[in-house]
Scaffold this motif. Structure first.
Motif, PDB file in Angstrom:
ATOM      1  N   GLY A  23       0.718  -1.418   0.010  1.00  7.30           N
ATOM      2  CA  GLY A  23      -0.018  -0.242  -0.084  1.00  7.30           C
ATOM      3  C   GLY A  23       0.910   1.336   0.129  1.00  7.30           C
ATOM      4  O   GLY A  23       0.249   2.444  -0.037  1.00  7.30           O
ATOM      5  N   ALA A  24       1.965   1.269   0.119  1.00 11.79           N
ATOM      6  CA  ALA A  24       2.934   2.510   0.233  1.00 11.79           C
ATOM      7  C   ALA A  24       4.305   2.088  -0.134  1.00 11.79           C
ATOM      8  O   ALA A  24       4.840   0.818   0.149  1.00 11.79           O
ATOM      9  N   LEU A  25       4.948   2.858  -0.943  1.00  7.72           N
ATOM     10  CA  LEU A  25       6.372   2.872  -1.644  1.00  7.72           C
ATOM     11  C   LEU A  25       7.488   2.586  -0.079  1.00  7.72           C
ATOM     12  O   LEU A  25       8.040   1.626  -0.341  1.00  7.72           O
ATOM     13  N   CYS A  26       7.105   3.375   0.992  1.00  8.11           N
ATOM     14  CA  CYS A  26       8.103   3.091   2.010  1.00  8.11           C
ATOM     15  C   CYS A  26       7.983   1.651   2.522  1.00  8.11           C
ATOM     16  O   CYS A  26       9.011   1.076   3.137  1.00  8.11           O
ATOM     17  N   LEU A  27       7.010   0.835   2.628  1.00  8.92           N
ATOM     18  CA  LEU A  27       6.611  -0.239   3.001  1.00  8.92           C
ATOM     19  C   LEU A  27       7.286  -1.323   2.029  1.00  8.92           C
ATOM     20  O   LEU A  27       7.636  -2.376   2.276  1.00  8.92           O
ATOM     21  N   GLU A  28       7.038  -0.933   0.760  1.00  8.94           N
ATOM     22  CA  GLU A  28       7.543  -1.950  -0.136  1.00  8.94           C
ATOM     23  C   GLU A  28       9.156  -2.248   0.051  1.00  8.94           C
ATOM     24  O   GLU A  28       9.564  -3.103   0.079  1.00  8.94           O
ATOM     25  N   PHE A  29       9.511  -1.098   0.381  1.00  9.47           N
ATOM     26  CA  PHE A  29      11.225  -1.037   0.749  1.00  9.47           C
ATOM     27  C   PHE A  29      11.641  -1.909   1.729  1.00  9.47           C
ATOM     28  O   PHE A  29      12.840  -2.400   1.759  1.00  9.47           O
ATOM     29  N   LEU A  30      10.624  -2.349   2.693  1.00 11.69           N
ATOM     30  CA  LEU A  30      11.118  -3.050   3.879  1.00 11.69           C
ATOM     31  C   LEU A  30      11.461  -4.530   3.462  1.00 11.69           C
ATOM     32  O   LEU A  30      11.725  -5.484   4.208  1.00 11.69           O
ATOM     33  N   THR A  31      10.896  -5.072   2.354  1.00 14.67           N
ATOM     34  CA  THR A  31      11.152  -6.334   1.782  1.00 14.67           C
ATOM     35  C   THR A  31      12.504  -6.564   1.132  1.00 14.67           C
ATOM     36  O   THR A  31      12.882  -7.899   0.815  1.00 14.67           O
ATOM     37  N   THR A  32      13.486  -5.623   1.333  1.00 11.87           N
ATOM     38  CA  THR A  32      14.827  -5.763   0.845  1.00 11.87           C
ATOM     39  C   THR A  32      15.597  -6.291   1.877  1.00 11.87           C
ATOM     40  O   THR A  32      16.785  -6.293   1.480  1.00 11.87           O
ATOM     41  N   LEU A  80      18.609   3.507   5.586  1.00 15.83           N
ATOM     42  CA  LEU A  80      17.432   4.048   5.674  1.00 15.83           C
ATOM     43  C   LEU A  80      16.157   3.129   5.936  1.00 15.83           C
ATOM     44  O   LEU A  80      15.251   3.155   6.607  1.00 15.83           O
ATOM     45  N   ARG A  81      16.662   1.989   5.081  1.00 17.97           N
ATOM     46  CA  ARG A  81      15.427   0.819   5.209  1.00 17.97           C
ATOM     47  C   ARG A  81      15.632   0.352   6.851  1.00 17.97           C
ATOM     48  O   ARG A  81      14.467   0.080   7.265  1.00 17.97           O
ATOM     49  N   ASP A  82      16.859   0.222   7.441  1.00 19.54           N
ATOM     50  CA  ASP A  82      16.884  -0.233   8.843  1.00 19.54           C
ATOM     51  C   ASP A  82      16.019   0.648   9.597  1.00 19.54           C
ATOM     52  O   ASP A  82      15.295   0.111  10.693  1.00 19.54           O
ATOM     53  N   ALA A  83      16.247   2.054   9.472  1.00 21.32           N
ATOM     54  CA  ALA A  83      15.592   2.773  10.117  1.00 21.32           C
ATOM     55  C   ALA A  83      14.076   2.698  10.044  1.00 21.32           C
ATOM     56  O   ALA A  83      13.343   3.105  11.131  1.00 21.32           O
ATOM     57  N   LEU A  84      13.690   2.571   9.064  1.00 24.51           N
ATOM     58  CA  LEU A  84      12.100   2.517   8.823  1.00 24.51           C
ATOM     59  C   LEU A  84      11.554   1.380   9.243  1.00 24.51           C
ATOM     60  O   LEU A  84      10.413   1.485   9.918  1.00 24.51           O
ATOM     61  N   TRP A  85      12.435   0.302   9.280  1.00 23.07           N
ATOM     62  CA  TRP A  85      11.761  -1.076  10.055  1.00 23.07           C
ATOM     63  C   TRP A  85      11.527  -0.639  11.464  1.00 23.07           C
ATOM     64  O   TRP A  85      10.504  -1.228  11.937  1.00 23.07           O
ATOM     65  N   ARG A  86      12.591   0.126  12.043  1.00 28.67           N
ATOM     66  CA  ARG A  86      12.323   0.261  13.481  1.00 28.67           C
ATOM     67  C   ARG A  86      11.359   1.462  13.831  1.00 28.67           C
ATOM     68  O   ARG A  86      10.393   1.297  14.727  1.00 28.67           O
ATOM     69  N   LEU A  87      11.175   2.437  12.978  1.00 31.86           N
ATOM     70  CA  LEU A  87       9.906   3.367  13.054  1.00 31.86           C
ATOM     71  C   LEU A  87       8.701   2.579  12.799  1.00 31.86           C
ATOM     72  O   LEU A  87       7.901   3.246  13.499  1.00 31.86           O
TER      73      LEU A  87
END
Ligand SMILES: [Zn+2]
Length: 209
Positions: A23-32, A80-87
């Motif tokens: 549903g959002a680009l930033c959440l797609e990024f978490l799959t990497t 950025l991705r790891d920070a996003l995971w935690r946030l």
């Protein structure tokens, strides 16, 4: 938040392919991949070309041949991705099981990372003759990262901020934002966890009969 209807094709542990639209680009990024030993097991961003390849598959649909990405931008991408995971985990209250809970616990440094990346120049949108949007290319990897970071800030402060959820299936840690009107989305993907749940509850009902 990017509003393109889109999604990723993922492969589960048993080789089954399924569609996952978080549903959002930033959440797609978490799959990497992600933080800590757990996240590193799924690391997909080893070389700058890996990030270019992922940006092509993501809802940004960028032409990888027209992206310029250096090793520093690659390491910013992982940070950025790891920070996003935690946030994100701070919002869902979930996260994968890990030996060190600190791996997925947000700190002020994560906010600093997000804001620092978001401050960079993002991708520029373009209107095509056909009336759709595309992103102006060539572009730098850093621009794509700024677009992802800004998408996260939009998501965290937008109308669906309270609808960021972890998949309801046991042992599935995919995160999505439920943008449906009823707000009852439970699964990462019906093809995967939704069906597994259906099969399991059918079996349980038959056993009870
Ligand atoms: Zn799931």
């Amino acid at each position: 938040m990017t509003d393109d209807t889109s999604g990723l094709t993922l492969v589960s542990w048993n080789g089954t392919r399924y569609r996952f639209d978080p549903g959002a680009l930033c959440l797609e990024f978490l799959t990497t991949g992600g933080p800590g030993p757990v996240g590193r097991r799924y690391e997909a961003l080893h070389l700058p070309g890996d990030l270019a390849g992922w940006l092509a598959l993501s809802r940004l649909r960028l032409d990888p041949d027209r992206l310029e990405i250096d090793p520093e931008e690659l390491s910013t991408a992982r940070r950025l991705r790891d920070a996003l995971w935690r946030l994100v985990c701070a919002r869902t209250g979930g996260g994968p099981p890990t030996d060190d809970p600190a791996d997925f616990a947000a700190t002020p440094a994560d906010l600093a990372t997000l804001n620092q990346v978001a401050a960079g120049a993002p991708l520029a949108p373009e209107l095509t003759a056909g009336g759709s949007r595309q992103w102006s290319l060539p572009a730098r990897g850093g621009q794509a990262l700024a677009t992802i970071a800004r998408d996260a800030i939009d998501l965290f402060t937008g109308p669906h901020a309270g609808r960021i959820r972890e998949c309801g299936a046991h042992n599935c840690y995919l995160v999505f934002v439920d943008t449906s009107r009823p707000g009852q989305r439970r699964w990462c993907s019906m093809e995967r966890c939704g069906n597994r749940h259906k099969v399991r509850s059918l079996r349980a009902r038959r056993a009870a009969d």
